[in-house]
Design a protein around this motif. Sequence first.
Motif, mmCIF file in Angstrom:
data_model
loop_
_atom_site.group_PDB
_atom_site.id
_atom_site.type_symbol
_atom_site.label_atom_id
_atom_site.label_comp_id
_atom_site.label_asym_id
_atom_site.label_seq_id
_atom_site.Cartn_x
_atom_site.Cartn_y
_atom_site.Cartn_z
ATOM 1 N N TYR A 15 0.823 -1.200 0.000
ATOM 2 C CA TYR A 15 0.000 0.000 0.000
ATOM 3 C C TYR A 15 0.857 1.250 0.000
ATOM 4 C CZ TYR A 15 -3.323 3.514 1.463
ATOM 5 O OH TYR A 15 -4.091 4.643 1.538
ATOM 6 N N GLN A 16 1.981 1.227 0.731
ATOM 7 C CA GLN A 16 2.868 2.387 0.741
ATOM 8 C C GLN A 16 3.429 2.644 -0.653
ATOM 9 O OE1 GLN A 16 5.687 1.302 3.689
ATOM 10 N NE2 GLN A 16 4.276 1.577 5.410
ATOM 11 N N VAL A 17 3.823 1.557 -1.345
ATOM 12 C CA VAL A 17 4.339 1.714 -2.702
ATOM 13 C C VAL A 17 3.287 2.332 -3.604
ATOM 14 C CG1 VAL A 17 5.130 0.461 -4.738
ATOM 15 C CG2 VAL A 17 5.997 -0.166 -2.485
ATOM 16 N N SER A 18 2.029 1.872 -3.452
ATOM 17 C CA SER A 18 0.966 2.394 -4.319
ATOM 18 C C SER A 18 0.747 3.881 -4.090
ATOM 19 C CB SER A 18 -0.331 1.617 -4.081
ATOM 20 O OG SER A 18 -0.865 1.928 -2.816
ATOM 21 N N LEU A 19 0.849 4.340 -2.837
ATOM 22 C CA LEU A 19 0.657 5.759 -2.560
ATOM 23 C C LEU A 19 1.754 6.586 -3.205
ATOM 24 C CD1 LEU A 19 -0.464 5.757 1.182
ATOM 25 C CD2 LEU A 19 -1.852 6.128 -0.845
ATOM 26 N N ARG A 20 2.969 6.041 -3.208
ATOM 27 C CA ARG A 20 4.072 6.792 -3.804
ATOM 28 C C ARG A 20 3.939 6.884 -5.316
ATOM 29 N NH1 ARG A 20 7.223 3.849 -0.084
ATOM 30 N NH2 ARG A 20 7.903 2.410 -1.707
ATOM 31 N N SER A 48 14.042 -2.650 -8.832
ATOM 32 C CA SER A 48 14.568 -1.361 -9.284
ATOM 33 C C SER A 48 13.624 -0.680 -10.265
ATOM 34 C CB SER A 48 15.937 -1.550 -9.946
ATOM 35 O OG SER A 48 16.840 -2.190 -9.077
ATOM 36 N N PHE A 49 12.611 -1.414 -10.733
ATOM 37 C CA PHE A 49 11.644 -0.879 -11.692
ATOM 38 C C PHE A 49 10.230 -0.886 -11.104
ATOM 39 C CE2 PHE A 49 15.298 -2.294 -13.984
ATOM 40 C CZ PHE A 49 15.507 -1.307 -14.925
ATOM 41 N N GLY A 50 10.161 -0.794 -9.770
ATOM 42 C CA GLY A 50 8.875 -0.643 -9.106
ATOM 43 C C GLY A 50 8.154 -1.929 -8.760
ATOM 44 N N VAL A 51 8.776 -3.091 -9.032
ATOM 45 C CA VAL A 51 8.129 -4.372 -8.740
ATOM 46 C C VAL A 51 8.297 -4.699 -7.255
ATOM 47 C CG1 VAL A 51 8.137 -6.852 -9.241
ATOM 48 C CG2 VAL A 51 8.481 -5.197 -11.082
ATOM 49 N N PHE A 54 8.044 -9.100 -2.895
ATOM 50 C CA PHE A 54 7.427 -10.428 -2.858
ATOM 51 C C PHE A 54 7.424 -11.059 -4.251
ATOM 52 C CE2 PHE A 54 3.819 -13.279 -3.190
ATOM 53 C CZ PHE A 54 3.992 -14.098 -2.085
ATOM 54 N N ILE A 55 7.091 -10.276 -5.278
ATOM 55 C CA ILE A 55 7.095 -10.793 -6.650
ATOM 56 C C ILE A 55 8.513 -11.122 -7.080
ATOM 57 C CG2 ILE A 55 6.508 -10.251 -9.039
ATOM 58 C CD1 ILE A 55 4.254 -8.509 -8.045
ATOM 59 N N GLN A 56 9.483 -10.285 -6.682
ATOM 60 C CA GLN A 56 10.888 -10.553 -7.004
ATOM 61 C C GLN A 56 11.313 -11.917 -6.458
ATOM 62 O OE1 GLN A 56 13.649 -8.416 -8.571
ATOM 63 N NE2 GLN A 56 14.240 -10.583 -8.615
ATOM 64 N N LYS A 57 10.870 -12.247 -5.245
ATOM 65 C CA LYS A 57 11.225 -13.543 -4.660
ATOM 66 C C LYS A 57 10.692 -14.685 -5.516
ATOM 67 C CE LYS A 57 10.468 -16.412 -0.557
ATOM 68 N NZ LYS A 57 9.926 -17.520 -1.378
ATOM 69 N N PHE A 111 6.091 -12.100 -20.029
ATOM 70 C CA PHE A 111 6.303 -12.291 -18.597
ATOM 71 C C PHE A 111 6.326 -10.940 -17.878
ATOM 72 C CE2 PHE A 111 8.990 -13.001 -14.846
ATOM 73 C CZ PHE A 111 8.333 -14.081 -14.267
ATOM 74 N N ALA A 112 6.935 -9.940 -18.506
ATOM 75 C CA ALA A 112 6.947 -8.601 -17.910
ATOM 76 C C ALA A 112 5.538 -8.027 -17.843
ATOM 77 C CB ALA A 112 7.854 -7.676 -18.727
ATOM 78 N N MET A 113 4.711 -8.334 -18.839
ATOM 79 C CA MET A 113 3.331 -7.865 -18.833
ATOM 80 C C MET A 113 2.559 -8.483 -17.672
ATOM 81 S SD MET A 113 0.609 -8.064 -21.993
ATOM 82 C CE MET A 113 1.429 -6.838 -23.011
ATOM 83 N N ALA A 114 2.753 -9.782 -17.446
ATOM 84 C CA ALA A 114 2.105 -10.449 -16.317
ATOM 85 C C ALA A 114 2.601 -9.871 -14.997
ATOM 86 C CB ALA A 114 2.375 -11.960 -16.373
ATOM 87 N N THR A 115 3.900 -9.623 -14.914
ATOM 88 C CA THR A 115 4.478 -9.056 -13.693
ATOM 89 C C THR A 115 3.897 -7.683 -13.391
ATOM 90 O OG1 THR A 115 6.556 -10.260 -14.070
ATOM 91 C CG2 THR A 115 6.641 -8.369 -12.587
ATOM 92 N N TYR A 116 3.771 -6.846 -14.413
ATOM 93 C CA TYR A 116 3.269 -5.487 -14.200
ATOM 94 C C TYR A 116 1.810 -5.498 -13.744
ATOM 95 C CZ TYR A 116 1.911 -0.664 -14.940
ATOM 96 O OH TYR A 116 1.425 0.614 -14.745
ATOM 97 N N THR A 117 0.980 -6.316 -14.374
ATOM 98 C CA THR A 117 -0.443 -6.321 -14.008
ATOM 99 C C THR A 117 -0.645 -6.869 -12.594
ATOM 100 O OG1 THR A 117 -0.695 -8.455 -15.150
ATOM 101 C CG2 THR A 117 -1.287 -6.476 -16.375
ATOM 102 N N LEU A 118 0.145 -7.889 -12.213
ATOM 103 C CA LEU A 118 0.047 -8.398 -10.846
ATOM 104 C C LEU A 118 0.520 -7.344 -9.852
ATOM 105 C CD1 LEU A 118 -0.479 -10.682 -8.842
ATOM 106 C CD2 LEU A 118 1.862 -11.484 -9.245
ATOM 107 N N ASN A 119 1.630 -6.700 -10.171
ATOM 108 C CA ASN A 119 2.152 -5.638 -9.309
ATOM 109 C C ASN A 119 1.109 -4.526 -9.144
ATOM 110 O OD1 ASN A 119 4.894 -4.817 -8.037
ATOM 111 N ND2 ASN A 119 4.202 -2.951 -9.063
ATOM 112 N N HIS A 120 0.404 -4.217 -10.223
ATOM 113 C CA HIS A 120 -0.617 -3.176 -10.212
ATOM 114 C C HIS A 120 -1.776 -3.566 -9.301
ATOM 115 C CE1 HIS A 120 -3.448 -0.182 -11.791
ATOM 116 N NE2 HIS A 120 -2.411 0.416 -12.340
ATOM 117 N N ALA A 121 -2.184 -4.833 -9.365
ATOM 118 C CA ALA A 121 -3.312 -5.295 -8.545
ATOM 119 C C ALA A 121 -2.958 -5.289 -7.061
ATOM 120 C CB ALA A 121 -3.727 -6.696 -8.980
ATOM 121 N N LEU A 122 -1.700 -5.629 -6.734
ATOM 122 C CA LEU A 122 -1.291 -5.720 -5.333
ATOM 123 C C LEU A 122 -0.934 -4.367 -4.730
ATOM 124 C CD1 LEU A 122 0.938 -8.928 -5.461
ATOM 125 C CD2 LEU A 122 -1.453 -8.743 -4.755
ATOM 126 N N SER A 123 -0.751 -3.356 -5.554
ATOM 127 C CA SER A 123 -0.337 -2.048 -5.025
ATOM 128 C C SER A 123 -1.290 -0.930 -5.434
ATOM 129 C CB SER A 123 1.077 -1.716 -5.517
ATOM 130 O OG SER A 123 1.121 -1.674 -6.930
#
Length: 742
Positions: A15-20, A48-51, A54-57, A111-123
């Motif tokens: 949530y903090q990442v999403s606010l930023r 380093s690109f906003g991901v 948890f997803i990085q792991k 794969f980057a597209m899937a990563t971005y959309t998941l990152n978007h949903a979680l933040s």
Amino acid sequence: MAGVRSLLGLRRCWYQVSLRSVVTSATKRNNTTELKFDPTRSDGDFTSFGVLPFIQKNINDLLLAKNTPYYDGKPVTNVGPTRDQRSFLSVLGSDYSVVFKGDGTHTGKSFAMATYTLNHALSRVPRHRLLQFHSTVDSIILVPTREMVFQYHQYFSQLTKGLPDNCCPEKLVPTEDDEYEVEFRPLTIEFRTPDSKAFYISSKDGNATDIDSDSVPQILVTTPQQLGTILASPRRAKEVSEAKVICVDETTTLLSTTSISGNDTLLQEGKKKKYMSKLEVCIKQIQSIQFESFQKESQLRLERIERHARRIRDEEISSFNHSSFVMANNNLSITNIESQIISGEPNIGLLKRLIKEKRKVLYKPIQFAFICDKMTPNHMFANMAIANDRSHAITNAITMHERSAHFIRSVEEKVHETYGKYLHTKRQKDIHRFEDPITYYIEAISRFSNDMRKTRRNERRLITVGSGPMDMAKYNHQSQIELSIIEVDRSPVKKNRVVVKDIDINQEYHHLVTETQSLILRRLENELFNLENSQKNFLKSFEPTKITSLLIKKAVTQVNSSKGLLLVVPASSAPDIPELVNTLNTQTSSSSYVHYKIETIQDFQSLQDHFVKEEAANLIISADQLLGRSFPGCTNIIALGLETLYPQLAYSTNALGISGLEHTNGDLFIPFINALDSNVPDITKRFTIVLNHVSKSLDDAKRNQNYKKLAELMIFNDIPRHFHTSRLTKTKDHHILSYEEF
């Protein structure tokens, strides 16, 4: 418990990442774009690109080998994105839309597209409870085939491992001490195939074939055809009313054929039955739904303030509808209110308050991401040459008008001069359209409609990036890839025999390539869009020939490969593949053949793992199964029939509706080359094109047309210069085989 605490900590971090990320730092200066993330940074990981960490792991668990890789002598603990992934994530992470034009070398764009959309949903930024009417889809990913739906399921299965049940920010709920806390809900991802079969990934229920009917997915992965069906349902259409991201994979394919895997990509609308891409129709429809939802929400917010004002005042404010007046007038400001009022007696103080409230929440349009094929250098060159040739002629004509401008005496001459300048301006726009037709089309379909132009200043900037055209230099054409072209024809002597002969590009076809090149140059002089029109004429008049087991055996006999062989047949022959497999396995003892009918995720996994097996049989697939896929260990590919090289004929079972194609100049040469595994060392890779001229109905005129189309393919892809061409037959004479031999 420590693991649970860490996950909860990550949830707060999301949530903090999403606010930023609410306010973008991207700005425009001198027609350039400043990104929040540096796409040239090669020393960082996905975070380093906003991901999210948890997803990085989960990316590490998927991609890191057992033997830890090293970089500059230090062990790599976090996987970093590829060059293409850095570009993709940098633009999207900066709040822009992107057209990514890749070279098709499997660099992780999907794969980057899937990563971005998941990152978007979680933040995502949660909405205030009073404004949260219902849950909605956050991101939509559109793909052309069932296999690609399964592929994204594999991506998300890995990326979502270990998520807590309630992980997606949903609402801001006020507490008793006048503060707010975030209310979370489970993550749900819906996958829907072209035949309407749906399955899900849920942070609460894992992989499931069904979920609660009231549960709305944050991410939807489907095809344009199925999305159209979803939007036809009022309940489901309501679920996309606040969609934030729309991603389209294999965009070029969707615009280069009228159908894929038996599902139409076009429809006809209006009295004139104009052809429309289903992709375009769906995007426009979602834009309208989203904009109407924003307008409705803004109206309700202002009406709530107006009702509150009426309740706290003893006297009636007036019958004037203050909220509707503010919503209907976009040019209103605190300083010009009174001059805008034509009738009625409004409360000026309330109007000022509503204007301020309306400005608090700006309309935020949908963010788009399109993955396309890059045009080959020669396709680009041909398009530019055509456009520049026409532009040069018009420029000269206008220059002559301008030189004689002071001699103009009549109104008619002035009209001609003005019209000439208009043509010149129009030509400059047409050059862009013709040089890069896919990007031009994407700009058109993602642009606001006429009734939304008042919010046009809020449109996201569309940025085109990519890895450039196919890097031919990475292929050592003397040792890595050999190209062979063979023709299978009826024997002129005996009808029960067929002739297999080589086509030597450097010798037999040298004059034909030269002749075709001259023909193309003449087209450049005569008509701007003649090249595209001639391609459509070729597609309309092409007669697909039946791919028989005899033809396949002729081709396989010449390649002489028992492992790592991929045979690709056009869509018109796909229904015959099972019979072909049975016939070939019955009549052949030296090698075996297999075809996977993809109906389940397990079938798709078997296809993915085919060449990884130690003793894999030769694989026969339809052309659409080649999309977006790598084949580890594949060293031989045979494209059966000239139709396999052109999207419309490769993916569609017929040539109907070709006039509706948006893009016809592409071919599938580069996707075929990229399907060969360049990581297999010390083994020559071979790509074989088979011209099937066995059909009885094929006359000399049709045969010559195919020859010329093949010559155009050579010119556009610069085949002789980049690839070593070799003969397949063992003798100098034609290789003749009779039907009785099989």
